[in-house]
Scaffold this active site. Sequence first.
Site, PDB file in Angstrom:
ATOM      1  N   LYS A 180     141.343  20.701  90.852  1.00 39.98           N
ATOM      2  CA  LYS A 180     141.809  22.049  90.521  1.00 39.98           C
ATOM      3  C   LYS A 180     140.748  23.101  89.849  1.00 39.98           C
ATOM      4  CE  LYS A 180     146.025  21.123  92.028  1.00 39.98           C
ATOM      5  NZ  LYS A 180     145.805  21.411  93.261  1.00 39.98           N
ATOM      6  N   HIS A 187     141.802  18.653 105.744  1.00 38.84           N
ATOM      7  CA  HIS A 187     142.487  17.037 105.237  1.00 38.84           C
ATOM      8  C   HIS A 187     143.899  17.261 105.100  1.00 38.84           C
ATOM      9  CE1 HIS A 187     139.066  14.486 103.969  1.00 38.84           C
ATOM     10  NE2 HIS A 187     138.473  15.198 105.204  1.00 38.84           N
TER      11      HIS A 187
HETATM   12  P1  FAS Z   1     130.441  27.250  86.195  1.00 39.96           P
HETATM   13  O1  FAS Z   1     130.326  26.610  85.101  1.00 39.96           O
HETATM   14  O2  FAS Z   1     130.405  26.616  87.520  1.00 39.96           O
HETATM   15  O3  FAS Z   1     129.358  28.376  86.204  1.00 39.96           O
HETATM   16  C1  FAS Z   1     129.392  29.415  84.991  1.00 39.96           C
HETATM   17  C2  FAS Z   1     127.607  29.902  85.223  1.00 39.96           C
HETATM   18  O4  FAS Z   1     127.465  30.637  83.935  1.00 39.96           O
HETATM   19  C3  FAS Z   1     126.826  29.083  85.204  1.00 39.96           C
HETATM   20  O5  FAS Z   1     125.919  29.180  86.334  1.00 39.96           O
HETATM   21  C4  FAS Z   1     125.791  28.940  83.988  1.00 39.96           C
HETATM   22  O6  FAS Z   1     124.624  28.740  84.203  1.00 39.96           O
HETATM   23  C5  FAS Z   1     126.249  30.512  83.642  1.00 39.96           C
HETATM   24  N1  FAS Z   1     126.041  30.779  82.092  1.00 39.96           N
HETATM   25  C6  FAS Z   1     126.344  29.918  81.146  1.00 39.96           C
HETATM   26  N2  FAS Z   1     126.260  30.478  79.975  1.00 39.96           N
HETATM   27  C7  FAS Z   1     125.783  31.590  80.183  1.00 39.96           C
HETATM   28  C8  FAS Z   1     125.078  32.782  79.483  1.00 39.96           C
HETATM   29  N3  FAS Z   1     124.930  32.567  77.902  1.00 39.96           N
HETATM   30  N4  FAS Z   1     124.336  33.554  80.078  1.00 39.96           N
HETATM   31  C9  FAS Z   1     124.510  33.791  81.341  1.00 39.96           C
HETATM   32  N5  FAS Z   1     125.070  32.870  82.235  1.00 39.96           N
HETATM   33  C10 FAS Z   1     125.410  31.802  81.463  1.00 39.96           C
HETATM   34  N6  FAS Z   1     135.907  20.707  89.621  1.00 39.96           N
HETATM   35  C11 FAS Z   1     136.681  19.917  90.789  1.00 39.96           C
HETATM   36  O7  FAS Z   1     137.539  20.696  91.352  1.00 39.96           O
HETATM   37  N7  FAS Z   1     136.268  19.026  91.288  1.00 39.96           N
HETATM   38  C12 FAS Z   1     135.161  18.139  90.551  1.00 39.96           C
HETATM   39  O8  FAS Z   1     135.038  17.205  91.106  1.00 39.96           O
HETATM   40  C13 FAS Z   1     134.413  18.787  89.590  1.00 39.96           C
HETATM   41  N8  FAS Z   1     133.551  18.166  89.145  1.00 39.96           N
HETATM   42  C14 FAS Z   1     132.721  18.718  87.829  1.00 39.96           C
HETATM   43  C15 FAS Z   1     131.652  18.203  87.124  1.00 39.96           C
HETATM   44  C16 FAS Z   1     131.168  18.889  86.433  1.00 39.96           C
HETATM   45  C17 FAS Z   1     129.971  17.974  85.460  1.00 39.96           C
HETATM   46  C18 FAS Z   1     131.640  20.041  85.631  1.00 39.96           C
HETATM   47  C19 FAS Z   1     130.933  20.666  84.487  1.00 39.96           C
HETATM   48  C20 FAS Z   1     132.629  20.814  86.454  1.00 39.96           C
HETATM   49  C21 FAS Z   1     133.217  20.044  87.489  1.00 39.96           C
HETATM   50  N9  FAS Z   1     134.450  20.506  88.204  1.00 39.96           N
HETATM   51  C22 FAS Z   1     135.047  19.893  89.099  1.00 39.96           C
HETATM   52  C23 FAS Z   1     134.881  21.941  87.556  1.00 39.96           C
HETATM   53  C24 FAS Z   1     133.828  22.969  88.243  1.00 39.96           C
HETATM   54  O9  FAS Z   1     134.017  22.770  89.578  1.00 39.96           O
HETATM   55  C25 FAS Z   1     134.358  24.207  87.825  1.00 39.96           C
HETATM   56  O10 FAS Z   1     135.556  24.331  87.990  1.00 39.96           O
HETATM   57  C26 FAS Z   1     133.626  25.286  88.386  1.00 39.96           C
HETATM   58  O11 FAS Z   1     132.260  25.185  88.183  1.00 39.96           O
HETATM   59  C27 FAS Z   1     134.039  26.606  87.732  1.00 39.96           C
HETATM   60  O12 FAS Z   1     133.171  27.622  87.961  1.00 39.96           O
HETATM   61  P2  FAS Z   1     132.938  28.814  87.110  1.00 39.96           P
HETATM   62  O13 FAS Z   1     134.102  29.272  86.242  1.00 39.96           O
HETATM   63  O14 FAS Z   1     132.134  29.713  87.911  1.00 39.96           O
HETATM   64  O15 FAS Z   1     131.846  27.973  86.047  1.00 39.96           O
END
Ligand code: FAS
Length: 392
Positions: A297, A72
């Site tokens: 972001k 894009h």
């Molecule tokens: P994540 O939260 O994706 O992954 C963390 C992982 O750790 C998960 O799989 C979880 O199950 C695991 N975990 C947690 N506790 C644990 C434990 N005690 N033991 C073992 N594993 C554990 N970003 C955008 O850019 N655009 C968006 O539109 C957008 N929408 C979002 C909507 C929601 C509801 C949320 C919560 C976030 C959104 N985000 C968005 C941000 C999102 O994309 C994050 O930046 C991204 O998932 C970050 O990735 P991780 O750091 O891997 O964290």
Amino acid sequence: MRTQVAIIGAGPSGLLLGQLLNKAGIDAVVIERQSPDYVLGRIRAGVLEQVTIDLLDKAGVGQRMHAEGLPHGGIELLFKGARHRIDLEGLTGGKHVMVYGQTEVTRDLMEARADAGLTTIYQAGDVTLHDFDGSQPKVRYTRDGQTHEIACDFIAGCDGYHGVSRASVPEAALRTYEKVYPFGWLGVLADVPPVSHELIYANTGRGFALCSMRSATRSRYYVQVPMEEKVENWSDDAFWNELQSRLDPEAAERLVTGPSLEKSIAPLRSFVAEPMRFGRLLLAGDAAHIVPPTGAKGLNLAAADVGYLARAMQAFYGERSESALDRYSDLCLRRVWKAERFSWWFTSLTHKFPDTGAIGQKLQQAELEYLVGSRAASTAMAENYVGLPFAD
Ligand code: FAS
Ligand code: PHB
């Protein structure tokens, strides 16, 4: 079990780190609380910056993204009933973003890890972190009724905002900064063609709306709702009617509706934890910071953290140098705070705030009119939207 790096969390941060470390010949084990299907079922981000694209290529998982992702070169801002295009490519010397869902990024990373025969422990219960203030940290978890221990050199806390890693740091060692917004995003994923070929960010009297997509046949839409709103209050028809009421006449006319594949409400917050390193525990991604999704972001910051972290670990194992590890937190936070500022600014400019009254939207409209009419202002926005350089 023993490994060099124990990665907590199999979201995009943890899986991308695992891939980059594997490419560098560094052994890592990923420990994830949920099942693979649960992780893939979370519908989140949709827009990748060039830094993220480059890191996914470096990790060897960029093929499907380049084949199916949608480059894009612009976005549209809708206010006072009219749309105005921000020419991202023209204003940044040719840079663009890639529309490719986080679910697909995670799937590509999961498949690559499995194909390489690398260890990922899913459905790990009661994960605890130990001795990361020394040189022999450990991770313990339960699975199938057994308690297991992983000895390692480093723990990478990639377990998101609600994870155990940041919670394991002594409170006195952590400084946190937080702003909770008085609204959330009600999001719908549906197999309907997008209303436009580019994203539309709308500032309207009824509140913010965003028209995004996952492909030419699958759309992702959001409308701002009060923070106490419940998703069960929203039928598909109610969502489509509300979205349509926030679009300009041409887009409202073109909107194709259909049954939702997923519907959820995400709260909006700005959050940063400092520093991001505690001895042999290093935080990355949502475990350390959260941005309101307006600036697209969140996922991109997570990827940049992991890029810095993989490079620092490569220096440690390659030259036994800790200098990059020592600089890790400052390097990440310089980029994180700029993204926090942009995400807060873009959220403040496009959302309806309950306490700013009628003048609030007038001031937003004035800034939006200035923004779309000034090359300098549009350039500043475009530079931040496509992503700031990956500092060396
Ligand atoms: P994540 O939260 O994706 O992954 C963390 C992982 O750790 C998960 O799989 C979880 O199950 C695991 N975990 C947690 N506790 C644990 C434990 N005690 N033991 C073992 N594993 C554990 N970003 C955008 O850019 N655009 C968006 O539109 C957008 N929408 C979002 C909507 C929601 C509801 C949320 C919560 C976030 C959104 N985000 C968005 C941000 C999102 O994309 C994050 O930046 C991204 O998932 C970050 O990735 P991780 O750091 O891997 O964290
Ligand atoms: C999405 O497609 O989910 C998306 C796109 C841009 C944003 C936020 C979310 O700013």
